[in-house]
Design a protein around this motif. Structure first.
Motif, PDB file in Angstrom:
ATOM      1  N   ILE A 176       0.382   5.079  -1.630  1.00  0.00           N
ATOM      2  CA  ILE A 176       0.456   6.260  -0.763  1.00  0.00           C
ATOM      3  C   ILE A 176       1.501   7.239  -1.269  1.00  0.00           C
ATOM      4  O   ILE A 176       1.255   8.453  -1.327  1.00  0.00           O
ATOM      5  N   TRP A 177       2.674   6.754  -1.682  1.00  0.00           N
ATOM      6  CA  TRP A 177       3.720   7.651  -2.182  1.00  0.00           C
ATOM      7  C   TRP A 177       3.311   8.301  -3.499  1.00  0.00           C
ATOM      8  O   TRP A 177       3.613   9.479  -3.729  1.00  0.00           O
TER       9      TRP A 177
ATOM     10  N   ASN B 181       0.822  -1.212   0.000  1.00  0.00           N
ATOM     11  CA  ASN B 181       0.000   0.000   0.000  1.00  0.00           C
ATOM     12  C   ASN B 181       0.855   1.261   0.000  1.00  0.00           C
ATOM     13  O   ASN B 181       0.383   2.336  -0.361  1.00  0.00           O
ATOM     14  N   MET B 182       2.113   1.147   0.422  1.00  0.00           N
ATOM     15  CA  MET B 182       2.998   2.315   0.466  1.00  0.00           C
ATOM     16  C   MET B 182       3.264   2.874  -0.931  1.00  0.00           C
ATOM     17  O   MET B 182       3.455   4.075  -1.091  1.00  0.00           O
TER      18      MET B 182
ATOM     19  N   VAL C 143       0.243   9.060  -4.386  1.00  0.00           N
ATOM     20  CA  VAL C 143      -0.735  10.094  -4.023  1.00  0.00           C
ATOM     21  C   VAL C 143      -0.024  11.309  -3.426  1.00  0.00           C
ATOM     22  O   VAL C 143      -0.350  12.454  -3.757  1.00  0.00           O
ATOM     23  N   ILE C 144       0.965  11.076  -2.570  1.00  0.00           N
ATOM     24  CA  ILE C 144       1.713  12.194  -1.981  1.00  0.00           C
ATOM     25  C   ILE C 144       2.435  12.982  -3.067  1.00  0.00           C
ATOM     26  O   ILE C 144       2.429  14.213  -3.058  1.00  0.00           O
TER      27      ILE C 144
ATOM     28  N   TYR D 260       9.657  12.360   0.061  1.00  0.00           N
ATOM     29  CA  TYR D 260       9.946  11.004  -0.420  1.00  0.00           C
ATOM     30  C   TYR D 260      11.443  10.711  -0.338  1.00  0.00           C
ATOM     31  O   TYR D 260      11.840   9.623   0.078  1.00  0.00           O
TER      32      TYR D 260
END
Length: 75
Positions: A48-49, A44-45, A51-52, A64
Motif C-alpha cells: 500500500i505504501w 500488505n501495508m 502504491v501511495i 508516509y
C-alpha cells in the motif's frame, strides 16, 4: 513558446526550483527505500505504501513520513 518562457525566468528562480526538485526527489527516494527495508505490522501495508508513493507524487512522501511510522513493527 516554452523557450520564451524559460528565457524570461530569472536565474535565481531557476536555481531555487532545481534545488527544490532535487531535495524532493531525494525525499521520495528515502521514503521508497525506507518502505522496502522496513517490517510492517501488516505485510500488505508495504504494498500500500509503495502504491501511495508511486501514484501520489506530491503528497505521498509527506503522508508516509507523518503516518507511516505508526504502521511499522517496533514503534
Amino acid at each position: 513558446m516554452t523557450l520564451t518562457f524559460i528565457q524570461n525566468i530569472g536565474g535565481g528562480f531557476l536555481i531555487i526550483m532545481l534545488l527544490f526538485s532535487l531535495i524532493y526527489f531525494l525525499l521520495w527516494v528515502y521514503c521508497v527505500i525506507d518502505v522496502i527495508r522496513s517490517n510492517f505490522k501488516d505485510q500488505n501495508m508495504k504494498l500500500i505504501w509503495i502504491v501511495i508513493l508511486l501514484f501520489a507524487h506530491i503528497i505521498g512522501p509527506l503522508v508516509y513520513l507523518v503516518l507511516g511510522k505508526n504502521t511499522k513493527v517496533g514503534y
